[in-house]
Motif scaffolding. Sequence first.
Motif, PDB file in Angstrom:
ATOM      1  N   UNK A   1      23.205 -26.564  16.521  1.00 42.20           N
ATOM      2  CA  UNK A   1      24.848 -26.258  15.856  1.00 42.20           C
ATOM      3  C   UNK A   1      24.846 -24.842  14.681  1.00 42.20           C
ATOM      4  N   UNK A   2      22.629 -24.203  14.630  1.00 41.43           N
ATOM      5  CA  UNK A   2      23.076 -22.957  13.931  1.00 41.43           C
ATOM      6  C   UNK A   2      23.688 -21.744  15.016  1.00 41.43           C
ATOM      7  N   UNK A   3      22.693 -21.964  16.090  1.00 39.31           N
ATOM      8  CA  UNK A   3      23.438 -20.610  16.621  1.00 39.31           C
ATOM      9  C   UNK A   3      24.140 -19.996  16.764  1.00 39.31           C
ATOM     10  N   UNK A   4      25.509 -20.251  16.874  1.00 35.43           N
ATOM     11  CA  UNK A   4      26.972 -20.122  17.065  1.00 35.43           C
ATOM     12  C   UNK A   4      27.475 -19.264  15.305  1.00 35.43           C
ATOM     13  N   UNK A   5      26.986 -19.483  14.802  1.00 31.19           N
ATOM     14  CA  UNK A   5      27.274 -19.339  13.736  1.00 31.19           C
ATOM     15  C   UNK A   5      25.788 -18.148  12.817  1.00 31.19           C
ATOM     16  N   UNK A   6      25.382 -18.705  13.286  1.00 30.63           N
ATOM     17  CA  UNK A   6      23.811 -17.142  13.247  1.00 30.63           C
ATOM     18  C   UNK A   6      24.690 -15.772  14.012  1.00 30.63           C
TER      19      UNK A   6
ATOM     20  N   UNK B   1      31.902 -17.903  14.990  1.00 32.23           N
ATOM     21  CA  UNK B   1      30.410 -19.097  14.900  1.00 32.23           C
ATOM     22  C   UNK B   1      31.638 -20.361  15.469  1.00 32.23           C
ATOM     23  N   UNK B   2      32.842 -20.646  15.561  1.00 39.45           N
ATOM     24  CA  UNK B   2      33.813 -21.298  16.200  1.00 39.45           C
ATOM     25  C   UNK B   2      34.064 -21.270  17.898  1.00 39.45           C
ATOM     26  N   UNK B   3      34.461 -19.607  18.245  1.00 42.89           N
ATOM     27  CA  UNK B   3      34.113 -19.500  19.397  1.00 42.89           C
ATOM     28  C   UNK B   3      33.283 -19.692  20.386  1.00 42.89           C
ATOM     29  N   UNK B   4      31.825 -19.448  19.947  1.00 49.41           N
ATOM     30  CA  UNK B   4      30.768 -19.455  20.767  1.00 49.41           C
ATOM     31  C   UNK B   4      30.645 -21.105  20.720  1.00 49.41           C
ATOM     32  N   UNK B   5      31.157 -21.970  20.176  1.00 49.89           N
ATOM     33  CA  UNK B   5      31.099 -23.128  19.912  1.00 49.89           C
ATOM     34  C   UNK B   5      32.040 -24.011  21.209  1.00 49.89           C
TER      35      UNK B   5
ATOM     36  N   UNK C   1      22.234 -20.259   3.673  1.00 53.47           N
ATOM     37  CA  UNK C   1      23.356 -21.244   3.616  1.00 53.47           C
ATOM     38  C   UNK C   1      23.948 -21.247   4.852  1.00 53.47           C
ATOM     39  N   UNK C   2      23.919 -20.366   5.823  1.00 57.34           N
ATOM     40  CA  UNK C   2      24.444 -21.445   7.205  1.00 57.34           C
ATOM     41  C   UNK C   2      23.896 -21.690   7.446  1.00 57.34           C
ATOM     42  N   UNK C   3      22.454 -21.903   7.594  1.00 56.59           N
ATOM     43  CA  UNK C   3      21.435 -23.481   8.240  1.00 56.59           C
ATOM     44  C   UNK C   3      21.882 -24.698   6.639  1.00 56.59           C
ATOM     45  N   UNK C   4      22.021 -24.346   5.924  1.00 56.54           N
ATOM     46  CA  UNK C   4      21.856 -25.547   5.255  1.00 56.54           C
ATOM     47  C   UNK C   4      23.559 -26.372   5.404  1.00 56.54           C
ATOM     48  N   UNK C   5      25.347 -25.294   5.912  1.00 61.41           N
ATOM     49  CA  UNK C   5      26.001 -25.659   6.021  1.00 61.41           C
ATOM     50  C   UNK C   5      25.698 -26.850   7.899  1.00 61.41           C
TER      51      UNK C   5
END
Length: 118
Positions: A36-41, A80-84, A13-17
């Motif tokens: 795009x995925x790595x911070x949220x992962x 995820x936002x902090x890493x972004x 679901x994170x990948x889909x997002x």
Amino acid sequence: MQRFAPFALDALLVVVFCAIGRRSHDEAVLTGLLTTVWPFAAGLLLGWALAVLAARGARFDATTLWPSGVAIWACTLVVGMALRAVSGQGVALSFVIVAGCVLALFLLGWRAAVRVLR
């Protein structure tokens, strides 16, 4: 295998997002998806680790909304936002709000459905 299904579903679901986000901005979905995925992962992994540790020997149930689901969702979003931000990716307030809502729908929604069906 069934033990890993909730994590696999969250990861999918994170990948889909992220894929939806890239597609909605007319960005190449496959070529830039990892960026795009790595911070949220990373946030998802931390959220899972914290949820498991919070169980402290009790039977951990990854399908519960509280505290597991909320911890996983919050860590996915905040980390995820902090890493972004530190990696120079966008963190506009509108994106934070949309990401928070969509990730809540995805990561908490299936848990709510499980609760209703039980």
